[in-house]
Design a protein around this motif. Structure first.
Motif, short mmCIF file in Angstrom:
data_model
loop_
_atom_site.label_atom_id
_atom_site.label_comp_id
_atom_site.label_asym_id
_atom_site.label_seq_id
_atom_site.Cartn_x
_atom_site.Cartn_y
_atom_site.Cartn_z
N CYS A 42 0.83 -1.22 0.00
CA CYS A 42 0.00 0.00 0.00
C CYS A 42 0.86 1.27 0.00
O CYS A 42 0.32 2.37 0.04
CB CYS A 42 -0.96 0.00 1.18
N GLY A 43 2.17 1.13 -0.04
CA GLY A 43 3.03 2.31 -0.15
C GLY A 43 3.39 2.95 1.17
O GLY A 43 3.99 4.02 1.20
N ASP B 131 -1.28 -2.67 -11.20
CA ASP B 131 -1.86 -2.39 -12.52
C ASP B 131 -0.86 -1.66 -13.42
O ASP B 131 -1.18 -0.63 -14.03
CB ASP B 131 -3.15 -1.57 -12.38
N TYR C 93 5.08 2.93 -4.82
CA TYR C 93 5.62 3.83 -3.77
C TYR C 93 5.60 5.28 -4.24
O TYR C 93 6.12 5.60 -5.31
CB TYR C 93 7.04 3.41 -3.38
N GLU C 94 5.01 6.14 -3.45
CA GLU C 94 4.88 7.57 -3.73
C GLU C 94 4.23 7.85 -5.09
O GLU C 94 4.60 8.80 -5.78
CB GLU C 94 6.25 8.27 -3.64
N PRO D 37 0.53 8.45 -6.29
CA PRO D 37 -0.88 8.59 -5.91
C PRO D 37 -1.82 7.84 -6.85
O PRO D 37 -2.84 7.32 -6.42
CB PRO D 37 -1.12 10.10 -5.99
N SER D 38 -1.45 7.77 -8.10
CA SER D 38 -2.31 7.10 -9.06
C SER D 38 -2.48 5.63 -8.70
O SER D 38 -3.58 5.10 -8.70
CB SER D 38 -1.70 7.26 -10.46
N LYS E 281 -1.66 4.32 -5.71
CA LYS E 281 -2.14 4.20 -4.32
C LYS E 281 -3.64 4.45 -4.22
O LYS E 281 -4.30 3.97 -3.29
CB LYS E 281 -1.38 5.17 -3.42
N SER E 282 -4.18 5.20 -5.16
CA SER E 282 -5.61 5.49 -5.08
C SER E 282 -6.46 4.24 -5.35
O SER E 282 -7.66 4.24 -5.14
CB SER E 282 -5.97 6.59 -6.08
N LYS E 283 -5.80 3.19 -5.80
CA LYS E 283 -6.54 1.94 -6.04
C LYS E 283 -6.47 1.00 -4.84
O LYS E 283 -7.02 -0.09 -4.88
CB LYS E 283 -5.93 1.23 -7.26
N TYR F 231 -9.86 9.74 -0.98
CA TYR F 231 -10.25 8.83 -2.07
C TYR F 231 -11.47 9.42 -2.77
O TYR F 231 -12.59 9.29 -2.26
CB TYR F 231 -10.58 7.44 -1.51
N PRO F 232 -11.27 10.04 -3.89
CA PRO F 232 -12.40 10.69 -4.58
C PRO F 232 -13.53 9.72 -4.95
O PRO F 232 -14.66 10.15 -5.14
CB PRO F 232 -11.76 11.27 -5.84
#
Lengths: 300, 692
Positions: A48-49, A61, A66-67, A69-70, A72-74, A101-102
């Motif tokens: 999860c970073g 994917d 690590y670091e 956001p694209s 990590k947002s999953k 988390y949008p």
């Protein structure tokens, strides 16, 4: 898919992970099992970073995590001891995660909270351990993340809630395509829900495969031979992981397919034999015993 | 919906939406509401409320019969006094104290997740880049301080303008309040940067506070350690490129306060004491650059900081090493200085032995202690045995460099041609009372200013100009040199040491040092202290015009309106209050005596010597004629201010003594009336160098 590529991680000279590599296919429940201190939590924290591996890479994917956001947002990480802001209510935590988390659905969160009879406006610090776990799971499910990393998430849940959560996971897998990754010691629990299993021991991965395939490749054989040499012949011709004797009844844990094993045993004309599938717990014990993780002599 | 369709839909949702900076800012602030409330309450209490309180308090204490409604000059003066207090004196101090405390609380509170492993996991697991998190927390912290401060100062300005604006102080109030916010903002940002750096290096609050102290003060402690070690152990050469004030920029915390005060108020121009214009600009730039460096380094560390550092003591390896090594060396050397002070100011083998012993012991203990704190374990004491041993050895070696002058530093001589100008200070007492001295305000007849010894002793105000030739003579003159077995005279030019001329006993203390500042043609000033053996040369320096101009500015009438003079110093003239009719003649005579024979005889006095008289002038100086601080106007609380001056006068053929003798008919007892030996005084004891 989550690809774990040769990652190593150490804490103050102690190796928590040593060259771990395997894939976590998406759309399936992945069970992460392992001995105490095997590195399950560390692996999840790396995925999860939260932690940066000392070496190796984790690809989510197609993107390094690590670091990023694209990537990590999953991923939503449900820690075994989740942090909640002091004095916070579930509604306030939901606002926090909806900012981060949008894809977070407040509506879904509200519905799930109602379904589990949790009060959104009650202070979390007044919740029981189980209620905190439920809240944590609901936050994760509502986050809209593709991958839910659950570290000992089922611990502390009562059986009814546990079943409800399992149903939620299965439902979301089908409807939203989520991939729960569940690290746990409760192998019976995992066996019910997991389709794919990774087995960690001592910072390394022992095996990682489909649970069904895993069960098809290892069996417990209970057998009684008239002639002791028959047993030796069987042992020579297959991969025996463990052996237990109770009088003339010998219990063997053997790698191989059922037809192969049955052919081999019947060729030695046993008095009695039975080929039984192993539970996940038995597979775990057998596999780790081979690596010296055995405390059967503790009472001697 | 097929499985493939549902997966495609899912992947799009979170990954393609960006998290807004504003949203993060709002969310972070939501969890720090208590800081905002605290900041607002404190700012409003210490801003507008204090303004109203001071108004009440000042009004009650002001001259009786004052009616602010009636207006007029008195009311205008009162308003001026209030505006000065609010915008120039009290409020800047209050605002800067708040800024200090605020930066500490907000800095530690904002990054509190670094002290909690669970919270760190949560913060680091969300899909936000660390630099973005850092920027959000940093900006929010600043706003938490800034917004209440600005609102508070706005209210303060409105209240003050409503009270005193009618007297034409509106603009002054507005600019004063703005300066307060700017000055406090400067302080806040510098301290905030340092606090955040310390926090990013720490895993617990305790370690963070400790690191704030280490990072904030280590440089200046190092500077002063070397400075004091030079003073203690070097007898001939002292070479420091920075004045005491200029060295303050070495501490982010201190320099932030000094510069913040300077920005906030015209009354606290402390940075001007930092020395030359070059140093002034240099120290400001250094202060700002250190602040920028601190916050940049903090960001770099934050970005690469491992999650597992939370709840550990100090994880960062390079910092751990530097911190424990430097601070344990400092601890050992500080201890050696304490031993030096306890056992006397002279060297001998026994004391040197004790110095080394305690340096080694305290370096060892501090090294282990800091290790324990960093590792959060008692077992940490001996975690790095080799490094510990090397550090202890390094402490002892550094001490040896100073005690035995291993670098031959003490024998350096700068060429005369490199000296542009020079000034000196003689550390054998200055005219005045208990550490205070008074001197003329240049260009303002009738004005004197008081210089408090503690505050201004080392500033340039207590120096007087000498020529480069004289400066070179100071540098090359034979020096009193203390060695293990006695007191030597050392010629720095020939490098010949004579003696011992005296055994090591208290007598050597009569030799005091001359402080020399040489403005070098090449650049920075150099400050040195020399202990000079040649008393005639000291007398020559003391009798220079520069000394007279700087230290004896009293002309008849300049002291205002003397009301009494007491005489003391001998058993016959012990604490006598002279009659009124004698005050003016006695003062005039004293001034005449001084102008005729200023110099060493007038410089020092001793209460237990018959041949000295001591005059105490009780002078009342009218309001507005006394200044408290150099260059700034001040007022007595009740309109007048009493000044007591002790000055010393020999009875050798002086007009003032003749007046006393004539009036009282008493002859003083002198051992030898034809000669007065100059006595060098140190701490109530005197020594006559002619006896050896």
């Amino acid at each position: 898919m989550i690809e774990i590529k040769d990652i190593s991680k150490s804490y103050e000279g102690i190796d928590a992970l040593k060259g771990v590599s395997f894939d976590m296919p998406e759309g399936q429940v992945f069970g992460l099992v392992g001995t105490n201190g095997a590195g399950k939590s560390t692996l999840l924290r790396c995925i999860c970073g939260v932690c940066k591996p000392d070496s190796g890479e984790i690809i989510v994917d197609g993107e390094s995590v690590y670091e990023n956001p694209s990537a990590k947002s999953k991923i939503f990480f449900l820690s075994d001891d989740q942090y909640f802001f002091p004095g916070c209510t579930p509604a306030e935590m939901a606002v926090y995660y909806s900012t981060m988390y949008p894809g977070f659905s407040m509506e879904r969160f509200g519905n799930l909270m109602d379904a589990l009879s949790l009060d959104k406006k009650r202070r979390i610090q007044t919740f029981s351990k189980g209620m905190k776990k439920q809240l944590c799971i609901l936050l994760g499910i509502s986050s809209g993340c593709k991958y839910l990393l659950c570290d000992e998430t089922f611990d502390g849940l009562d059986p009814v809630v546990r079943q409800a959560v399992k149903r939620l996971f299965i439902n979301d897998m089908e409807e939203a395509g989520i991939t729960p990754v569940i690290a746990s010691h409760n192998l019976r629990e995992l066996e019910d829900i997991c389709e794919y299993v990774g087995l960690l021991h001592n910072g390394g991965v022992i095996l990682s495969k489909d649970l069904g395939d895993m069960k098809l490749g290892i069996f417990k054989v209970q057998v009684v031979f008239k002639d002791p040499s028959s047993l030796e012949t069987v042992k020579k011709n297959c991969s025996v992981i463990s052996e237990d004797r109770r009088g003339s009844l010998v219990t063997l844990t053997i790698r191989g397919t059922r037809p192969e094993l049955e052919t081999l045993i019947t060729s030695q004309v046993p008095v009695f034999y039975e080929v039984l599938p192993l539970t996940l717990e038995e597979i775990f014990i057998s596999e780790t015993e081979v690596l010296g993780y055995d405390f059967t002599g503790i009472t001697k | 919906m097929t499985s493939q369709e549902s997966q495609n839909k899912e992947v799009k949702t979170p990954a393609d939406n960006k998290i807004s900076f504003w949203g993060l800012l709002k969310e972070d602030l939501r969890h720090r509401r208590w800081m905002l409330v605290l900041s607002a309450v404190v700012q409003l209490l210490l801003g507008p409320v204090v303004t109203l309180f001071i108004y009440t308090e000042k009004k009650n204490n002001y001259i009786m019969g004052f009616d602010p409604v009636a207006g007029g000059e008195v009311a205008r003066n009162f308003a001026r006094s209030m505006v000065e207090s609010l915008t120039g004196r009290y409020m800047p101090v209050i605002q800067i104290v708040i800024a200090f405390a605020g930066a500490l609380i907000v800095g530690i509170g904002g990054f509190r997740h670094l002290f909690n492993r669970r919270m760190t996991d949560m913060v680091n697991s969300v899909p936000v880049k660390r630099e973005k998190q850092f920027a959000v927390i940093f900006l929010n912290g600043f706003l938490i301080w800034l917004i209440p401060a600005a609102v508070s100062m706005l209210f303060t300005a409105l209240i003050a303008t409503s009270q005193y604006g009618a007297y034409g102080f509106g603009e002054e109030i507005a600019s004063g309040c703005l300066r307060n916010v700017l000055g406090a903002g400067f302080v806040f940002l510098l301290v905030y940067a340092l606090v955040i750096l310390a926090v990013t290096l720490s895993g617990t609050v305790f370690n963070a506070v400790l690191n704030i102290a280490f990072i904030g003060f280590d440089l200046i402690i190092g500077y002063w350690l070397i400075y004091i070690l030079c003073q203690d152990h070097f007898n001939n050469f002292m070479d420091f490129p920075l004045s005491e004030y200029a060295s303050l920029w070495l501490s982010s915390l201190i320099s932030a306060g000094i510069w913040g005060m300077e920005i906030a108020s015209p009354y606290y121009a402390l940075s001007k004491n930092m020395g030359s214009d070059v140093l002034y600009v240099f120290s400001l730039m250094a202060t700002v650059l250190i602040g920028i460096f601190n916050i940049t380094l903090a960001l770099i560390i934050y970005r690469s900081r491992k999650s597992e550092e939370a709840e550990s003591g100090v994880f960062n390896r390079p910092y751990r090493f530097l911190s424990r090594t430097i601070n344990s060396i400092f601890a050992g050397l500080i201890c050696s200085m304490v031993i030096f002070d306890i056992m006397g100011i002279y060297d001998n083998a026994t004391m040197t032995g004790w110095q080394f012993f305690f340096t080694v012991v305290f370096s060892f203990l501090f090294y282990g202690l800091i290790e324990m704190i960093h590792a959060r374990s008692f077992k940490g004491f001996f975690k790095h045995k080799v490094q510990m041993a090397l550090t202890v050895i390094a402490s002892a070696l550094i001490l040896a460099v100073f005690i035995f002058d291993l670098t031959d530093f003490d024998n350096r001589i700068i060429p005369q041609s490199s000296i542009e100008s020079a000034k000196v200070q003689l550390n054998i007492g200055v005219r005045g009372d208990d550490g205070r001295m008074y001197e003329r305000v240049q260009g303002k007849e009738g004005f004197i200013r008081r210089i408090d010894d503690d505050t201004f002793r080392s500033s340039h105000y207590s120096y007087w100009d000498i020529t480069p030739e004289q400066a070179y003579r100071v540098i090359t003159a034979p020096k009193v040199y203390y060695d293990m077995d006695g007191l030597y005279i050392y010629d720095p030019v020939t490098k010949i040491k004579e003696g011992p001329v005296l055994p090591i006993v208290n007598e050597h203390r009569v030799f005091r040092s001359i402080g020399l500042i040489a403005d070098r043609k090449a650049g920075f000033d150099f400050k040195r202290n020399y202990t000079i053996y040649d008393q005639e040369f000291i007398d020559e320096v003391l009798r220079s015009e520069g000394y007279k101009e700087s230290f004896f500015p009293l002309q008849c009438g300049e002291l205002g309106y003397p009301v009494s003079i007491s005489v003391r110093g001998t058993k016959d003239y012990y604490d006598i209050q002279v009659p009124d009719e004698l005050i003016r003649p006695l003062m005039d005579a004293y001034i005449a005596d001084f102008n005729r024979n200023y110099g060493l005889d007038y410089l020092v006095g001793s209460y237990d010597e018959d041949c000295w008289l001591s005059f105490s002038y009780n002078v009342v100086i009218p309001e507005n004629e006394l200044t408290y601080y150099p260059g700034e106007p001040g007022q007595g609380k009740k309109g007048y201010y009493n000044v007591t001056m002790d000055i010393f006068l020999s009875d050798e053929d002086t007009e003032s003594y003749k007046i006393l003798e004539e009036y009282y008919g008493i002859e003083p007892h002198l051992e030898d009336e034809s000669e007065i030996d100059p006595a060098y005084v140190y701490e109530d004891s005197s020594y006559d160098p002619s006896s050896f």
